[in-house]
Design an enzyme around this catalytic site. Structure first.
Site, PDB file in Angstrom:
ATOM      1  N   ASP A 264       0.820  -1.216   0.000  1.00 46.00           N
ATOM      2  CA  ASP A 264       0.000   0.000   0.000  1.00 46.00           C
ATOM      3  C   ASP A 264       0.850   1.261   0.000  1.00 46.00           C
ATOM      4  O   ASP A 264       0.371   2.342   0.371  1.00 46.00           O
ATOM      5  CB  ASP A 264      -0.918   0.009   1.233  1.00 46.00           C
TER       6      ASP A 264
ATOM      7  N   ASP B 105      -8.064  -6.444  13.500  1.00 43.50           N
ATOM      8  CA  ASP B 105      -7.731  -7.774  14.008  1.00 43.50           C
ATOM      9  C   ASP B 105      -8.629  -8.166  15.180  1.00 43.50           C
ATOM     10  O   ASP B 105      -9.149  -9.278  15.249  1.00 43.50           O
ATOM     11  CB  ASP B 105      -6.257  -7.829  14.417  1.00 43.50           C
TER      12      ASP B 105
END
Length: 698
Positions: free
Chosen positions: A271, A424
């Protein structure tokens, strides 16, 4: 009567205390003590001569001690001047976080500033009262005398009247709510301490019984040629963003995983918005591809959703349907070659298992004081919190990396969502609500890197503490409506979220940074000594048990955790009430120390032997390529920008608030409170001047 035996050994070994007096000129003299007197020299009543001799020696020794004490006192002035000069230079450099702090959290910043100015004003008021003989504690108050001083007819002096009114305001209006808040924090403190004690007992029981997850079937050795075992299709993902310092080590480690090449695919999810970094990563992927590794490079055009968006985009690829499991490694993680061999077998014949999480280990934990203190905290998190919850509850928060997911579990739980900065933890909670179980492997480690600068650590902790509060607001209705048992719902709501994510930073900041200093100026509200000293020390002792080599850092750890409470409390409030910095995501700065070490070891085999028995990761590319890369690294180190200290205004304001309160506690002779406030104030001062950890580049 026989004469007493002659003590020849005493006459040889105890000759008093020789003292050398050095005098260069009458105004510059010093004494040096060569040998200290023993207890027998002072208590010997048998010989008067020795008694007279030792008396003279004692006089000289006392003079010597007095001289040393005077030297220490005279050194305070230059030390204070040096500190003031350093502060002035730092402030004149203009490298503070004041502007950013005011733009992001003005109310929090202004509240601390208000507390500071009020405490300074009250300290001056209390000092004046002290010299007016108003230095009594709460039990000694004579309310009749105070009410008499309020009467203008009976006023003995203006100051007495004003101070009497102030004391009555304290007693009637300020002390009750402050004492109520203090008692509430004490109860929360005890509940959280009980939870920590239970976790430690659970960890002790696991060690005592040697409990650990065991796979039903171990995999055969790939080098033996027997590949008929349980080798499912595994997708390995490496999400990264501008990770120029560490991309080589992570890609190299993952490409050396022991797994059949036909059953593994590595996705490098880049990214980065820096074109140079993109080219470097793409070139590294190409090198490994030419070596026969099944690896692909992906770069998103639209970079939405941070890491969650990156992972979500990768899972939408058409070929993902051919894979059963996905292993995730952040850019600074270096799994050992046998990582998949030790984790994937746990899924065999265990259809309810959705996640296998490995423990983190740190390549730079001894780099500086900041990394040592982080290691203490994370060692407790992994070995105690996650291991106990994994063994007894089959649930814990996914750490975002160094774990293997069953892709079916991800899909049934809704996949990666971009609604929080802790994607997460989000996926772990949703998987638990859907009935999936989790396993934590404490004996499988994956090396990574700790933030070495306070600035990087501060931003990381802000994200780690604002995200859970965002998630709690969003998933609370889903938890209540879910079909899991009531006690599992209670565990998620009250233990996982409220107690460990909200209450801990709340009472740490409120009790030790606000209420305790305020009780010095409102002594009618009190905090017992065991709250200030003994219980925090005991809890810190329990926290440091998983890393026994860190026992010398027990006190610094306690002080630093209270210091970090200002950042954690600010992040918690931002996440809970959706304030401006709640969705701030800053990639944690890496130093790349481990990658440099690996590169040097590969070029020089002797260095690899000195590094120890750890396996050396094979690298793609020829020897000239490695030499070229090493030359580039040396050039980058030469051109590195100069590093500097920053000024953290909130921490400095709290430092002066605590030091002001310690001065007030000194007036009322509160020993434990004074020492705690003094050392806690000094720890805030060190952090405020960025004197802990590595400094950031300018």
């Amino acid at each position: 009567m026989a004469a007493p035996p002659y003590n020849w050994w005493r006459s040889e070994s105890h000759k008093g205390t020789p003292v050398v007096v050095k005098m260069e000129n009458p105004n510059n003299w010093s004494m040096v003590e060569l040998e200290g007197p023993s207890e027998d020299d002072f208590l010997n009543d048998g010989v008067s001569k020795g008694r007279n001799k030792n008396a003279k020696q004692l006089t000289w020794v006392l003079l010597l001690k007095a001289h040393r004490a005077a030297g220490c006192i005279t050194s305070i002035a230059p030390a204070t001047y040096f500190l003031a000069s350093a502060v002035r230079r730092r402030l004149s450099a203009g490298r503070t976080d004041t502007d950013k702090a005011i733009k992001k959290t003005p109310r929090f910043y202004l509240c601390i500033k208000l507390f500071l100015w009020v405490s300074i004003l009250l300290l001056g008021f209390e000092i004046a009262a002290y010299f007016q003989d108003w230095h009594f504690g709460a039990p000694d108050l004579d309310f009749g005398y105070l009410y008499a001083l309020k009467d203008p007819v009976l006023v003995k002096g203006l100051f007495d009247s004003v101070y009497a009114r102030w004391v009555l305001i304290r007693v009637e209006y300020l002390a009750p709510p402050l004492q109520f808040l203090a008692n509430a924090c004490i109860y929360l403190f005890l509940i959280q301490s009980l939870d920590r004690l239970i976790l430690c007992l659970g960890c002790f029981w696991i060690r005592f019984k040697k409990i650990k997850p065991v796979p039903k079937e171990s995999l055969p050795d790939l080098e033996s040629g027997d590949n008929d075992g349980f080798f499912p299709m595994v997708l390995v993902q490496i999400p990264m963003c501008n990770e120029r310092e560490v991309y080589q080590q992570s890609i190299g480690a993952v490409c050396n995983l022991n797994w059949p090449k036909s059953k593994i695919l590595i996705q490098v999810l880049d990214d980065s918005d820096d074109p140079t970094t993109q080219l470097l990563i793409k070139d590294e992927v190409h090198k490994w591809k030419t070596e026969g590794v099944n690896i692909v490079y992906r770069h998103r055009v639209i970079r939405d959703g941070y890491k969650a968006g990156n992972l979500k985009s990768a899972m939408n690829c058409s070929y993902v349907k051919d894979y059963e499991f996905v292993a995730i490694f952040d850019a600074d993680f270096q799994p050992n070659p046998d990582f998949l061999i030790k984790t994937v077998p746990h899924f065999k014949d265990n259809d309810e298992l959705g996640l296998v999480q490995a423990r983190w280990s740190f390549v730079n934990r001894d780099e500086n004081l900041l990394t040592r203190l982080q290691h203490v905290n994370l060692a407790f998190h992994f070995e105690v919190e996650q291991q106990v919850n994994g063994i007894f509850l089959n649930f814990f928060g996914f750490n975002g990396t160094a774990g293997v997911w069953r892709i079916k579990a991800l899909e049934e739980s809704g996949g990666w969502l971009e609604r929080t900065t802790v994607e997460d933890m989000d996926i772990a909670v949703r998987a638990h609500l859907h009935g999936w179980k989790m396993i934590f492997l404490n004996d499988v480690e994956c090396q990574c890197e700790l933030p070495e600068s306070y600035e990087a650590y501060r931003k990381q902790q802000h994200r780690w503490h604002s995200g859970p509060m965002q998630l709690f607001r969003l998933c609370l209705p889903d938890i209540i409506k879910s079909k899991i048992s009531i006690w599992k719902k209670a565990n998620i709501i009250f233990l996982f979220f409220l107690l460990r994510k909200l209450i801990l930073p709340f009472y740490s900041f409120t009790l030790f940074c606000i209420i305790l200093p305020m009780t010095m100026f409102v002594p009618e509200a009190t905090l017992p000594a065991w709250v200030v000293c003994y219980i925090p020390a005991t809890m810190s002792f329990l926290n440091i048990l998983p890393s026994p080599k860190s026992f010398p850092f027990l006190v610094p750890y306690l002080l630093f955790e209270n210091t970090m409470s200002v950042t954690k409390f600010n992040a918690m409030i931002s996440g809970l009430f959706q304030l401006g910095s709640a969705y701030e995501w800053v990639v944690t700065k890496k130093s790349g120390r481990s990658s440099e070490g690996d590169l040097v070891a590969l070029i020089d085999p002797k260095e690899a032997q000195r590094a120890g028995p750890e396996p050396v990761v094979k690298r793609a590319g020829s020897e000239p390529d490695l030499e070229k890369r090493e030359a580039e690294l040396k050039e980058e180190r030469k051109m590195k920008k100069k590093k500097h200290n920053r000024i953290y205004t909130k921490e400095l304001m709290l430092a002066f608030l605590l030091l002001t309160a310690s001065a007030r506690s000194l007036l009322s002779a509160q020993g434990i409170h004074f020492y705690f406030l003094l050392f806690q104030g000094l720890s805030f001062l060190l952090v405020g001047f960025d004197l802990i950890g590595e400094q950031i580049a300018s």
